[in-house]
Design a protein around this motif. Structure first.
Motif, PDB file in Angstrom:
ATOM      1  N   GLY A  13      42.839  44.261 -35.460  1.00 15.59           N
ATOM      2  CA  GLY A  13      43.277  44.922 -36.676  1.00 15.59           C
ATOM      3  C   GLY A  13      42.187  45.660 -37.422  1.00 15.59           C
ATOM      4  O   GLY A  13      42.336  45.954 -38.608  1.00 15.59           O
ATOM      5  N   LEU A  14      41.092  45.992 -36.737  1.00 19.17           N
ATOM      6  CA  LEU A  14      39.985  46.719 -37.359  1.00 19.17           C
ATOM      7  C   LEU A  14      40.180  48.212 -37.119  1.00 19.17           C
ATOM      8  O   LEU A  14      39.602  48.798 -36.202  1.00 19.17           O
ATOM      9  N   THR A  15      40.992  48.825 -37.965  1.00 21.58           N
ATOM     10  CA  THR A  15      41.400  50.210 -37.736  1.00 21.58           C
ATOM     11  C   THR A  15      40.440  51.223 -38.351  1.00 21.58           C
ATOM     12  O   THR A  15      40.723  52.432 -38.306  1.00 21.58           O
ATOM     13  N   ILE A  68      32.547  49.683 -38.746  1.00 22.01           N
ATOM     14  CA  ILE A  68      32.381  50.192 -40.100  1.00 22.01           C
ATOM     15  C   ILE A  68      32.744  49.129 -41.137  1.00 22.01           C
ATOM     16  O   ILE A  68      32.150  49.080 -42.228  1.00 22.01           O
ATOM     17  N   GLU A  69      33.693  48.236 -40.789  1.00 20.74           N
ATOM     18  CA  GLU A  69      34.099  47.181 -41.721  1.00 20.74           C
ATOM     19  C   GLU A  69      32.995  46.147 -41.944  1.00 20.74           C
ATOM     20  O   GLU A  69      33.015  45.423 -42.946  1.00 20.74           O
ATOM     21  N   THR A 101      34.387  60.117 -40.337  1.00 19.14           N
ATOM     22  CA  THR A 101      33.333  59.496 -41.141  1.00 19.14           C
ATOM     23  C   THR A 101      32.888  58.123 -40.633  1.00 19.14           C
ATOM     24  O   THR A 101      31.679  57.862 -40.570  1.00 19.14           O
ATOM     25  N   PRO A 102      33.795  57.204 -40.265  1.00 16.99           N
ATOM     26  CA  PRO A 102      33.327  55.913 -39.753  1.00 16.99           C
ATOM     27  C   PRO A 102      32.405  56.062 -38.544  1.00 16.99           C
ATOM     28  O   PRO A 102      31.359  55.409 -38.466  1.00 16.99           O
ATOM     29  N   THR A 129      32.634  55.529 -32.527  1.00 22.87           N
ATOM     30  CA  THR A 129      31.302  54.941 -32.377  1.00 22.87           C
ATOM     31  C   THR A 129      31.185  53.618 -33.125  1.00 22.87           C
ATOM     32  O   THR A 129      31.550  53.513 -34.294  1.00 22.87           O
ATOM     33  N   VAL A 130      30.699  52.597 -32.433  1.00 24.89           N
ATOM     34  CA  VAL A 130      30.379  51.301 -33.033  1.00 24.89           C
ATOM     35  C   VAL A 130      29.021  50.869 -32.479  1.00 24.89           C
ATOM     36  O   VAL A 130      28.467  51.506 -31.583  1.00 24.89           O
ATOM     37  N   LEU A 131      28.503  49.800 -33.028  1.00 24.15           N
ATOM     38  CA  LEU A 131      27.235  49.255 -32.533  1.00 24.15           C
ATOM     39  C   LEU A 131      27.507  48.019 -31.686  1.00 24.15           C
ATOM     40  O   LEU A 131      28.234  47.117 -32.110  1.00 24.15           O
TER      41      LEU A 131
END
Length: 207
Positions: A86-88, A129-130, A159-160, A103-105
């Motif tokens: 649920g991390l949209t 981003i959360e 943006t995220p 993009t995430v880390l």
């Protein structure tokens, strides 16, 4: 002397019919019953084995929380984050690794979530981003604040991914000049054209 009942030279004697109509109908009924019963009698174990072979259990830490889930082996990190957790905030753009919106880390390194298989990340640390800011009521991450200060977005869809890539860019030490930032942020597309302000935001957070 010619035969009284000559056989035409190209005639072929037909073999007797192998099945009568009654036998054919009976055989068809038996075959149909076997086809219907097959999945429940013989196919259930095969189907279960195929399901087991096509899915895997993976445990990873997402934004500081340990998560364990069984997913299809084809599930991308992007779909795992959005559809299972649920991390949209992580966005699906091109779904082909060309826009950078996802993009995430992973272990503090930038990755495209759409190109990364979730099952390959067992034991990994994932930040989205959360997870940048300490909480809903806490201060923003310095780069998030810099994006606000520099007005570095318009529609906000990219943006995220821009921020997560910018955080990676800062961690990697690629903020020596605007040209260097543009080079190392080139995998992230902004269709609104906010590149100048994005560079300024990364400069502000990285200084």
């Amino acid at each position: 002397m010619a035969s009284e009942n000559p056989q035409p030279p190209d005639s072929v004697e037909e073999p007797p019919t192998a099945l009568s109509r009654r036998t054919f109908i009976a055989a068809s009924a038996v075959s149909g019953a076997a086809a219907v019963a097959g999945p429940s009698l013989l196919g259930a174990e095969t189907a279960a084995a195929a399901t087991d072979a096509s899915s895997s259990r993976v445990s990873l830490t997402v934004n500081g929380t340990r998560r364990t889930v069984t997913v299809d082996n084809r599930t991308s990190l992007l779909d795992l984050l959005r559809e299972h957790f649920g991390l949209t905030g992580t966005k699906k753009g091109c779904d082909a690794g060309a826009c950078g919106a996802c993009t995430v880390l992973v272990d503090d390194r930038r990755v495209n979530g759409c190109l990364t298989l979730a099952v390959r990340l067992d034991g990994a640390q994932v930040t989205t981003i959360e997870g940048l800011a300490p909480g809903d009521d806490g201060p923003l991450h310095p780069l998030q604040q810099a994006f606000v200060d520099q007005d570095a977005f318009q529609c906000g869809y990219c943006t995220p991914g821009q921020i997560m890539s910018g955080v990676g860019c800062i961690k990697e030490g690629h903020t020596g000049s605007p040209e260097e930032i543009r080079e190392w942020m080139s995998g992230n597309i902004c269709r609104c054209g906010c590149y100048v302000k994005i560079v300024k935001a990364i400069q502000q957070a990285g200084s």
